[in-house]
Design a protein around this motif. Structure first.
Motif, PDB file in Angstrom:
ATOM      1  N   LEU A  34       0.724  -1.324   0.005  1.00 57.06           N
ATOM      2  CA  LEU A  34      -0.114  -0.086  -0.016  1.00 57.06           C
ATOM      3  C   LEU A  34       0.756   1.382  -0.005  1.00 57.06           C
ATOM      4  O   LEU A  34       0.651   2.260  -0.706  1.00 57.06           O
ATOM      5  CB  LEU A  34      -0.982   0.047   1.166  1.00 57.06           C
ATOM      6  N   GLY A  35       1.779   1.244   0.778  1.00 56.47           N
ATOM      7  CA  GLY A  35       2.735   2.561   0.781  1.00 56.47           C
ATOM      8  C   GLY A  35       3.405   2.716  -0.627  1.00 56.47           C
ATOM      9  O   GLY A  35       3.500   3.917  -1.098  1.00 56.47           O
ATOM     10  N   THR A  36       3.876   1.637  -1.356  1.00 53.64           N
ATOM     11  CA  THR A  36       4.447   2.068  -2.507  1.00 53.64           C
ATOM     12  C   THR A  36       3.614   2.544  -3.542  1.00 53.64           C
ATOM     13  O   THR A  36       3.548   3.356  -4.304  1.00 53.64           O
ATOM     14  CB  THR A  36       5.224   0.644  -2.995  1.00 53.64           C
ATOM     15  N   LEU A  37       2.189   1.726  -3.628  1.00 50.05           N
ATOM     16  CA  LEU A  37       1.207   2.129  -4.520  1.00 50.05           C
ATOM     17  C   LEU A  37       0.723   3.661  -4.245  1.00 50.05           C
ATOM     18  O   LEU A  37       0.708   4.294  -5.120  1.00 50.05           O
ATOM     19  CB  LEU A  37       0.038   1.250  -4.315  1.00 50.05           C
ATOM     20  N   THR A  38       0.747   3.799  -3.109  1.00 48.25           N
ATOM     21  CA  THR A  38       0.169   5.278  -2.735  1.00 48.25           C
ATOM     22  C   THR A  38       1.272   6.285  -3.366  1.00 48.25           C
ATOM     23  O   THR A  38       0.737   7.163  -3.825  1.00 48.25           O
ATOM     24  CB  THR A  38       0.046   5.507  -1.097  1.00 48.25           C
ATOM     25  N   GLY A  70      10.809  12.311  -8.344  1.00 47.41           N
ATOM     26  CA  GLY A  70      11.769  10.969  -8.712  1.00 47.41           C
ATOM     27  C   GLY A  70      12.218  10.311  -7.433  1.00 47.41           C
ATOM     28  O   GLY A  70      12.496   9.098  -7.303  1.00 47.41           O
ATOM     29  N   THR A  71      12.248  11.030  -6.212  1.00 50.04           N
ATOM     30  CA  THR A  71      12.620  10.036  -5.210  1.00 50.04           C
ATOM     31  C   THR A  71      11.480   9.647  -4.206  1.00 50.04           C
ATOM     32  O   THR A  71      11.344   8.658  -3.329  1.00 50.04           O
ATOM     33  CB  THR A  71      13.515  10.944  -4.096  1.00 50.04           C
ATOM     34  N   LEU A  72      10.289  10.143  -4.457  1.00 51.75           N
ATOM     35  CA  LEU A  72       9.008   9.668  -3.980  1.00 51.75           C
ATOM     36  C   LEU A  72       8.624   8.701  -4.329  1.00 51.75           C
ATOM     37  O   LEU A  72       8.043   7.627  -3.686  1.00 51.75           O
ATOM     38  CB  LEU A  72       7.835  11.032  -4.092  1.00 51.75           C
ATOM     39  N   THR A  73       8.568   8.531  -5.680  1.00 53.67           N
ATOM     40  CA  THR A  73       7.933   7.237  -6.366  1.00 53.67           C
ATOM     41  C   THR A  73       9.191   6.272  -6.532  1.00 53.67           C
ATOM     42  O   THR A  73      10.186   6.718  -6.355  1.00 53.67           O
ATOM     43  CB  THR A  73       7.666   7.435  -7.741  1.00 53.67           C
ATOM     44  N   THR A  74       8.664   5.164  -6.829  1.00 53.47           N
ATOM     45  CA  THR A  74       9.964   3.922  -6.638  1.00 53.47           C
ATOM     46  C   THR A  74       9.470   2.798  -7.557  1.00 53.47           C
ATOM     47  O   THR A  74       8.504   2.125  -7.250  1.00 53.47           O
ATOM     48  CB  THR A  74      10.095   3.562  -5.372  1.00 53.47           C
ATOM     49  N   PHE A  75      10.000   2.647  -8.764  1.00 54.52           N
ATOM     50  CA  PHE A  75       9.873   1.847  -9.621  1.00 54.52           C
ATOM     51  C   PHE A  75      10.557   0.525  -9.266  1.00 54.52           C
ATOM     52  O   PHE A  75      10.102  -0.821  -9.262  1.00 54.52           O
ATOM     53  CB  PHE A  75      10.279   1.958 -11.036  1.00 54.52           C
ATOM     54  N   SER A  76      11.628   0.539  -8.397  1.00 49.82           N
ATOM     55  CA  SER A  76      12.328  -0.639  -8.122  1.00 49.82           C
ATOM     56  C   SER A  76      11.909  -1.368  -7.029  1.00 49.82           C
ATOM     57  O   SER A  76      11.601  -2.689  -6.992  1.00 49.82           O
ATOM     58  CB  SER A  76      13.769  -0.229  -7.599  1.00 49.82           C
ATOM     59  N   THR A  77      11.049  -0.652  -6.184  1.00 49.31           N
ATOM     60  CA  THR A  77      10.192  -1.405  -4.848  1.00 49.31           C
ATOM     61  C   THR A  77       9.159  -1.997  -5.588  1.00 49.31           C
ATOM     62  O   THR A  77       8.811  -3.188  -4.907  1.00 49.31           O
ATOM     63  CB  THR A  77      10.024  -0.239  -3.810  1.00 49.31           C
TER      64      THR A  77
END
Length: 117
Positions: A34-38, A70-77
């Motif tokens: 949920l955190g990553t999706l948000t 760029g730092t808020l979002t995360t494709f790697s996670t």
């Protein structure tokens, strides 16, 4: 000077991403996506708004677009979460997360862009 704007944006975006992950983990338990999706959906919406605005300065694009988003979002996670879910044999959950992330992220970016156009 551009690099400085990116760093300043990152100083805000990265801790917010960590906070979102910790809140999701505290409320939903370890392994929550949920955190990553948000953060990915929120960052996509903000980037859509930013790109939909006319005459945004390069400094604002560096600060908000590259540094903050760029730092808020995360494709790697996101990718790691999908692989972990598959390894845990939660394939349907992994597919739902993968599909939901792409649809919600693109939808949020498009909505943000159209909102300011």
């Amino acid at each position: 000077m551009t690099a400085l704007w990116v760093v300043l944006g990152a100083l805000v975006g990265a801790p917010l991403r960590l906070l979102a992950d910790r809140v999701a983990t505290a409320s939903r338990g370890r392994g929550s996506v949920l955190g990553t999706l948000t953060v990915n959906v929120a960052g996509s919406a903000l980037l859509g708004v930013l790109l939909g605005l006319r005459d945004v300065s390069p400094a604002v694009l560096a600060l908000v677009g590259t540094g903050f988003c760029g730092t808020l979002t995360t494709f790697s996670t996101f990718g790691t979460d999908v692989v972990r879910l598959v390894e845990e044999r939660a394939v349907l959950r992994a597919l739902a997360y993968l599909t939901g992330s792409v649809v919600l992220g693109l939808g949020a970016a498009a909505a943000g862009y159209l909102l300011v156009r």
